[in-house]
Enzyme design. Sequence first.
Site, PDB file in Angstrom:
ATOM      1  N   THR B  26       0.877  -1.219   0.013  1.00  0.00           N
ATOM      2  CA  THR B  26       0.057   0.064  -0.095  1.00  0.00           C
ATOM      3  C   THR B  26       0.934   1.278   0.039  1.00  0.00           C
ATOM      4  OG1 THR B  26      -0.056  -0.208   2.353  1.00  0.00           O
ATOM      5  CG2 THR B  26      -2.022  -1.117   1.217  1.00  0.00           C
ATOM      6  N   GLU B 143      12.569   9.681   6.551  1.00  0.00           N
ATOM      7  CA  GLU B 143      11.558  10.466   7.292  1.00  0.00           C
ATOM      8  C   GLU B 143      10.417   9.772   7.500  1.00  0.00           C
ATOM      9  OE1 GLU B 143       9.945  12.920   9.200  1.00  0.00           O
ATOM     10  OE2 GLU B 143      11.155  14.439   7.908  1.00  0.00           O
ATOM     11  N   GLY B 148       4.843   8.701  10.278  1.00  0.00           N
ATOM     12  CA  GLY B 148       4.926   9.029   8.880  1.00  0.00           C
ATOM     13  C   GLY B 148       4.369  10.409   8.452  1.00  0.00           C
ATOM     14  N   ILE B 150       4.159  12.962  10.440  1.00  0.00           N
ATOM     15  CA  ILE B 150       4.619  14.052  11.230  1.00  0.00           C
ATOM     16  C   ILE B 150       6.024  14.261  10.866  1.00  0.00           C
ATOM     17  CG2 ILE B 150       5.331  14.691  13.385  1.00  0.00           C
ATOM     18  CD1 ILE B 150       3.237  13.000  14.557  1.00  0.00           C
ATOM     19  N   GLU B 204      -1.467  -6.451  14.640  1.00  0.00           N
ATOM     20  CA  GLU B 204      -0.954  -7.479  14.088  1.00  0.00           C
ATOM     21  C   GLU B 204      -1.216  -8.994  14.783  1.00  0.00           C
ATOM     22  OE1 GLU B 204       1.113  -7.196  11.119  1.00  0.00           O
ATOM     23  OE2 GLU B 204       1.088  -5.219  10.883  1.00  0.00           O
ATOM     24  N   ASP B 215       8.472  -1.924  18.550  1.00  0.00           N
ATOM     25  CA  ASP B 215       8.513  -0.882  17.305  1.00  0.00           C
ATOM     26  C   ASP B 215       8.520   0.637  17.609  1.00  0.00           C
ATOM     27  OD1 ASP B 215       7.096   0.078  14.534  1.00  0.00           O
ATOM     28  OD2 ASP B 215       5.958   1.077  15.880  1.00  0.00           O
ATOM     29  N   LYS B 219      11.923   3.085  16.416  1.00  0.00           N
ATOM     30  CA  LYS B 219      11.696   4.666  16.100  1.00  0.00           C
ATOM     31  C   LYS B 219      12.619   5.737  17.060  1.00  0.00           C
ATOM     32  CE  LYS B 219       7.338   3.605  14.319  1.00  0.00           C
ATOM     33  NZ  LYS B 219       5.967   3.345  14.531  1.00  0.00           N
ATOM     34  N   GLY B 316      -0.175   4.142   8.117  1.00  0.00           N
ATOM     35  CA  GLY B 316      -1.063   3.960   6.837  1.00  0.00           C
ATOM     36  C   GLY B 316      -0.154   4.451   5.519  1.00  0.00           C
TER      37      GLY B 316
END
Lengths: 441, 441
Positions: B26, B143, B148, B150, B204, B215, B219, B316
């Site tokens: 996606t 980035e 994403g 932000i 998930e 996760d 980051k 997303g």
Amino acid sequence: LSRKAVSRYNIFMTNAFKIGIAGLGTVGCGVVEMIQLQKSALLAKTGASIEITAVNARDPHKPRPVDLTEYEWMDDPLKLVQNKDIDCVVELIGGEEGPARDLIEAALDAGKHVITANKALLAHHGYDLGKLAEARNVCLYYEAAVAGGIPVIKALREGFAGNDIQGVYGILNGTCNYILSVMKDTGRDFEDVLQEAQAKGYAETPPDLDVDGYDAAHKLCLLSALAFGVRPDYKNMAISGIRDVSATDITFATELGYRIKLLSIARKSEQGLLQSVEACMVPETRPIARINDVFNAVEIIGDFVGESMLSGRGAGAGPTASAVLSDIIDLATGQRRPVFNAPMSELKEAEWLDPDEQISRFYVRLSVLDRPGVLADISAILRDHDISIESLLQRGRNPGASVPLVLITHEVQQRRIKEASHEIAALKATSDGPHILRIED
Amino acid sequence: LSRKAVSRYNIFMTNAFKIGIAGLGTVGCGVVEMIQLQKSALLAKTGASIEITAVNARDPHKPRPVDLTEYEWMDDPLKLVQNKDIDCVVELIGGEEGPARDLIEAALDAGKHVITANKALLAHHGYDLGKLAEARNVCLYYEAAVAGGIPVIKALREGFAGNDIQGVYGILNGTCNYILSVMKDTGRDFEDVLQEAQAKGYAETPPDLDVDGYDAAHKLCLLSALAFGVRPDYKNMAISGIRDVSATDITFATELGYRIKLLSIARKSEQGLLQSVEACMVPETRPIARINDVFNAVEIIGDFVGESMLSGRGAGAGPTASAVLSDIIDLATGQRRPVFNAPMSELKEAEWLDPDEQISRFYVRLSVLDRPGVLADISAILRDHDISIESLLQRGRNPGASVPLVLITHEVQQRRIKEASHEIAALKATSDGPHILRIED
């Protein structure tokens, strides 16, 4: 300091970037201080050597919190332009005409980059200055002109660059937001809070530039241009401020689940592009409604990124100096972006939608005589203008005297609300109002 | 399309920037769609012509929502590296090892820029990949790897570049924030809400990567590196998740004026640098406490800029594609910044503070037998560890059976709380707990 590390990474190498600073108030001194503190770290990190060559201010003898002895002092800002060593002029004089404008024009004309925090000047002369910068192949950067502590120019120009921007919603004036926040927290009236804010130095005397929405409008017209690829157009903007917001309105808003905010709105709709600055009611569940005190915020809506909000301190020496330095670093590391994010000839002249054409819900508050038939008269006027009522709030009974009445309308064109409002105001039974606030859902 | 306008403004002129995209899920398809939609506008605005040369995915026959017929199809992602026409490889395959790592290494080694959304890979191999990028004089941009929607990498790298960063506080995992938000709104328990989130596709199966904090930790270690100029260091990080947060804790938190959030924290204190991911209690008045559902947020505190917060959708297709395109546009317009905002040799190896050394207030919840003397036993243990109590909440009476007891401590070292907690748990009268949450004031 490892120059070796920098030179190994040769694509990041740049030469010394020499700046001249005009204006040494709190922001100017903040920029000097930041550069003095961060010069070595920035050289190590980015390879950019940022050097202050010369400084200018009106009074060389005024005590200042930074050591300026290493820099050439110039009594005339235009001397910065004549100095061949200077790559970039930082204009922190302020004022939309006079020395600031003369300096920026002369600097661009001489092929020097310009960095400014001067929103009023850019709002009025940004288009012409943009053309001059373009003709001379230099940059005119202004991150500090809009919401200093928020990198919103960068977000629109770069972060969300691939998006079709649907709307920008800003709380861009800290003074207004502070006054509205205190009014909400204390129940006090506008004039009372304004006077206190002036006494504390949070508001200017006279306060018009802030409380009548002009300062926010200067900033909004820069954001509009960046968001929609149009010419900055300060003249075509509906501007109103917060003078008419009463303690009563704030109480009702809170009770109904809203906050009253001075919103600067640039929006794309089916009917057209709109830019306006207005006090309006924002649902308390919307994040921007929760931005209080002197804080600023900008909500940006893009077709791919969705909603994104940036918030922080909008004014003050620290945040503004931080934004100026961000521009300096971008230029020193070789970034070159067009003034309004596109060549000037690509900027369209927008046909702005008349705000009266916009469709919205409205809050309508008035005082009416508490006697039979009054509501029937008001209802008839609303019906004649095709306005339907979503809810009605009448507080207390006071037969024969005035009572407050609050209506929330369904969606309707703003023009109709204004027309109906005139007729309602003319009724004998109406002793105050109607006071209208648009609901920004 | 006015090429003339672009060419007049010659400092902004760049050549065509040719990319190859590996991974057409996606996000990959979102990037293709954005480029197709915005190509002309971006050329007009920035002078950068962004061209997709080739694409790669495992299954060429899978139906996809974008037209790929104009691009060369490559069955092997490494073929993108061999194509001399490609300036930049966009890696959207995912996974911290295997084809994604092979591709990025090969692309950098061949002197091609790389853009990736792969936080796990960068957390584990970012330092080595950074050295490779530096040696080959190319950029590695990411980035899209952190929040994403932000532009937080850009904010740290550029927007706040001149600041000494004091702290970064993030809500970086949308799944955890969604689960905590639903738990708060409905009073339901973790397992129950998790199962529903899995059924709806918001979480998930297995959910460990999200709900155990990994996760967010991936980051955070990128943000730490950018904020403090240190090597990304995933191994030295205290990581915990939200499995132990109970509906009872959430109820008490709300009552006490807090929200429970999975916060990713990178902070500079007098005792040292600290990075940790943990569920903790945040005062509801702090803006980051108000970020709900799948939204992400990052609060950045700098010495000059003060507090600034950015919020938006973290995951997303749309927000992630938007972030990837922002990197593409930066590279296409000639921006070149080091991988972790400094030459690799400038990145210090941080000596991280053991989180047990940090001083904080704590929430302590346990179930104890409702009988005389129990509180005296607990108080004695706390006294022995030099822990003083700010407030105590005991709900209901149930002589001889268990009742909940909640303590809020004054500031104390985390180590002492843990030690005292072991002793309290060992008391015969303790039937459940203590459950500890740090209070992040």
